[in-house]
Design a protein around this motif. Structure first.
Motif, PDB file in Angstrom:
ATOM      1  N   VAL A 251       0.916  -1.215   0.080  1.00 11.70           N
ATOM      2  CA  VAL A 251      -0.019  -0.015  -0.068  1.00 11.70           C
ATOM      3  C   VAL A 251       0.885   1.191   0.002  1.00 11.70           C
ATOM      4  O   VAL A 251       1.851   1.224   0.961  1.00 11.70           O
ATOM      5  CB  VAL A 251      -0.807   0.091   1.155  1.00 11.70           C
ATOM      6  CG1 VAL A 251      -1.781   1.282   1.231  1.00 11.70           C
ATOM      7  CG2 VAL A 251      -1.750  -1.308   1.529  1.00 11.70           C
ATOM      8  N   ALA A 252       0.645   2.380  -0.833  1.00 10.54           N
ATOM      9  CA  ALA A 252       1.450   3.369  -0.959  1.00 10.54           C
ATOM     10  C   ALA A 252       0.900   4.161   0.343  1.00 10.54           C
ATOM     11  O   ALA A 252       0.101   4.161   0.985  1.00 10.54           O
ATOM     12  CB  ALA A 252       0.917   4.105  -2.225  1.00 10.54           C
ATOM     13  N   ALA A 253       2.164   4.998   0.757  1.00 14.14           N
ATOM     14  CA  ALA A 253       2.301   6.075   1.741  1.00 14.14           C
ATOM     15  C   ALA A 253       1.380   7.017   1.537  1.00 14.14           C
ATOM     16  O   ALA A 253       1.187   7.236   0.250  1.00 14.14           O
ATOM     17  CB  ALA A 253       3.712   6.335   2.223  1.00 14.14           C
ATOM     18  N   LYS A 254       0.420   7.282   2.598  1.00 15.41           N
ATOM     19  CA  LYS A 254      -0.340   8.587   2.313  1.00 15.41           C
ATOM     20  C   LYS A 254       0.174   9.854   3.081  1.00 15.41           C
ATOM     21  O   LYS A 254      -0.512  11.007   2.716  1.00 15.41           O
ATOM     22  CB  LYS A 254      -1.867   8.302   2.956  1.00 15.41           C
ATOM     23  CG  LYS A 254      -2.419   7.166   2.022  1.00 15.41           C
ATOM     24  CD  LYS A 254      -3.800   7.002   2.418  1.00 15.41           C
ATOM     25  CE  LYS A 254      -4.490   5.688   1.837  1.00 15.41           C
ATOM     26  NZ  LYS A 254      -5.943   5.635   2.258  1.00 15.41           N
ATOM     27  N   TYR A 255       0.887   9.582   4.181  1.00 13.96           N
ATOM     28  CA  TYR A 255       1.348  10.650   5.157  1.00 13.96           C
ATOM     29  C   TYR A 255       2.827  10.582   5.285  1.00 13.96           C
ATOM     30  O   TYR A 255       3.417   9.473   5.476  1.00 13.96           O
ATOM     31  CB  TYR A 255       0.540  10.570   6.517  1.00 13.96           C
ATOM     32  CG  TYR A 255      -0.875  10.266   6.332  1.00 13.96           C
ATOM     33  CD1 TYR A 255      -1.534  11.441   6.006  1.00 13.96           C
ATOM     34  CD2 TYR A 255      -1.511   9.026   6.268  1.00 13.96           C
ATOM     35  CE1 TYR A 255      -3.088  11.573   5.867  1.00 13.96           C
ATOM     36  CE2 TYR A 255      -2.827   8.939   6.132  1.00 13.96           C
ATOM     37  CZ  TYR A 255      -3.547  10.182   6.005  1.00 13.96           C
ATOM     38  OH  TYR A 255      -4.915   9.932   5.658  1.00 13.96           O
TER      39      TYR A 255
END
Length: 102
Positions: A63-67
């Motif tokens: 999952v790609a980092a969002k923060y």
């Protein structure tokens, strides 16, 4: 079968140990083959073969980092699971989660 170990020479004891090791190994191999045959039979009863049931499942995609941490951009968070300390500290200091978005 009674074996008088005290009456045996060192050579006889070692020979006995070697025979026991071989017997144990043969026994374990036989049990493994029996277990494998039982598992294959059970799989066939359900209409599968063992290879189909034991095939590797595809790995979950990352999952790609969002923060990201404003002080250390290498510290990221996907938004899943427990919040990292830096996220909680930013929220406690009055920032919003949207302020940390990448």
């Amino acid at each position: 079968m009674t074996v008088d170990l005290d009456a045996m020479s060192l050579k006889e004891l070692r020979d006995l140990r070697n025979k026991l090791d071989r017997a144990i190994s043969t026994f374990e191999d036989r049990r493994k083959r029996e277990a494998l045959a039982a598992v294959e039979s059970a799989a066939r009863e359900f209409g599968f073969n063992l290879a189909e049931l034991t095939a590797a499942r595809p790995a979950r995609s990352k999952v790609a980092a969002k923060y990201a941490n404003p002080q250390d951009p290498s510290a990221t968070w996907t938004g899943r699971g427990r919040k990292p300390r830096w996220v909680q500290e930013a929220l406690d200091s009055g920032k919003k989660l949207e302020d940390l978005e990448i």
